[in-house]
Design an enzyme around this catalytic site. Sequence first.
Site, PDB file in Angstrom:
ATOM      1  N   LYS A 252       0.852  -1.181   0.000  1.00 48.71           N
ATOM      2  CA  LYS A 252       0.000   0.000   0.000  1.00 48.71           C
ATOM      3  C   LYS A 252       0.892   1.235   0.000  1.00 48.71           C
ATOM      4  CE  LYS A 252      -3.491   2.459   2.631  1.00 48.71           C
ATOM      5  NZ  LYS A 252      -4.454   2.412   3.728  1.00 48.71           N
TER       6      LYS A 252
ATOM      7  N   LYS B 235      -2.207  -1.535  -3.833  1.00 49.24           N
ATOM      8  CA  LYS B 235      -3.073  -0.364  -3.768  1.00 49.24           C
ATOM      9  C   LYS B 235      -2.247   0.910  -3.863  1.00 49.24           C
ATOM     10  CE  LYS B 235      -5.958   1.990  -0.511  1.00 49.24           C
ATOM     11  NZ  LYS B 235      -6.288   2.133   0.860  1.00 49.24           N
TER      12      LYS B 235
HETATM   13  C1  PBG Z   1      -7.356   3.305   5.553  1.00 49.22           C
HETATM   14  C2  PBG Z   1      -7.614   3.257   4.106  1.00 49.22           C
HETATM   15  C3  PBG Z   1      -7.428   4.249   3.106  1.00 49.22           C
HETATM   16  C4  PBG Z   1      -7.960   3.714   1.928  1.00 49.22           C
HETATM   17  C5  PBG Z   1      -8.402   2.435   2.215  1.00 49.22           C
HETATM   18  N1  PBG Z   1      -8.166   2.164   3.559  1.00 49.22           N
HETATM   19  C6  PBG Z   1      -6.942   5.638   3.184  1.00 49.22           C
HETATM   20  C7  PBG Z   1      -5.565   5.974   3.532  1.00 49.22           C
HETATM   21  O1  PBG Z   1      -4.704   5.122   3.733  1.00 49.22           O
HETATM   22  O2  PBG Z   1      -5.344   7.170   3.653  1.00 49.22           O
HETATM   23  C8  PBG Z   1      -8.036   4.423   0.606  1.00 49.22           C
HETATM   24  C9  PBG Z   1      -9.077   3.927  -0.327  1.00 49.22           C
HETATM   25  C10 PBG Z   1      -9.403   4.822  -1.451  1.00 49.22           C
HETATM   26  O3  PBG Z   1      -8.759   5.865  -1.703  1.00 49.22           O
HETATM   27  O4  PBG Z   1     -10.364   4.481  -2.167  1.00 49.22           O
HETATM   28  N2  PBG Z   1      -6.069   3.421   5.950  1.00 49.22           N
END
Ligand code: PBG
Length: 327
Positions: free
Chosen positions: A195, A248
Amino acid sequence: MAFPTQRGRRLRGSAALRRLVRETRFSPSQLIHPLFVRPGSGVENEIASMPGQHQCSIDRMLGHCERALALGLGGVILFGIPDAKDATGSDARSDEGIIQKAVREAKKRFPDLLVITDLCLCEYTDHGHCGALRDGDVDNDATLELLAQSALAQARAGADVIAPSDMMDGRVAAVRRALDENGFERVPILAYAAKYASAFYGPFREAAESAPKQGNRKTYQMDPPNAREAVKEVLMDVEEGADMVMVKPAMAYMDVIQAVKAATQVPVFAYNVSGEYSMVKAAAQLGWIDERAVMMEILGGIFRAGADAVLTYFAPEAAALLAKERG
Ligand code: PBG
């Protein structure tokens, strides 16, 4: 010069031929719809930066669950927005927390619907970071215990899959251990393994009210230029007990999806994130692109890169289109 014996155009001559030799296909069962749940009743607020997506109270969320089931989606992933936030995100580990209540209701009404829970603290902390703070940065090891407790609350509520998205080191092992020690050894973990610290999460942070009040997430989420490190993160999570892994965002990271697919034997998920969705919606609203065609091309590309399933805000629209094309 001899005329070519191979003519690529022969297999592109009709819709029937193109469909026959298509290399990549996907079905609604491989699409997961993210849903944002908040306290209250009768609430269904459209998110300004994500046209067509809503913050819902549990009663309205059930309507989206019903639709997911009717469309044959792979499932839903729930994000909770609590009424009250605090330094350690206590709503996330309470049996009466918003996400726990939402899971219980969803599973009670639709036992056959796959319900995934996002496991992170950023929606629940008053400072908006993904864990407990110490000296202005997230305290990794203290956060592991909080995440483990939150995972247990989600499992007690009946979550089918738990998806840690916090990017703390060792979280998969900590969550796996907590689940196993409490009789939830059969609950799988979908790790947001690779991520990135991405600007594409902007609209989500509005939707989930989870933007960090100060600073950013660069000390825990990955640096976008890195791909080999993604493979390392994925292999670490698998070793710690992840049953499925995720890359992601998706669109700017298709090489990473491909590399992760080649390096592992577990199912590989990709998250087609909020900014990726909002860009398509915005351009379509301006009349600059054909929204449906672009949506299917993007999803097709993510699957072609090697994803086994995709989390996407387009899930209901894409599934409806797939159903129509087949009929
Ligand atoms: C929680 C999380 C996030 C997303 C999914 N889980 C946001 C982040 O890390 O700031 C992002 C999902 C999206 O942008 O559709 N940590």
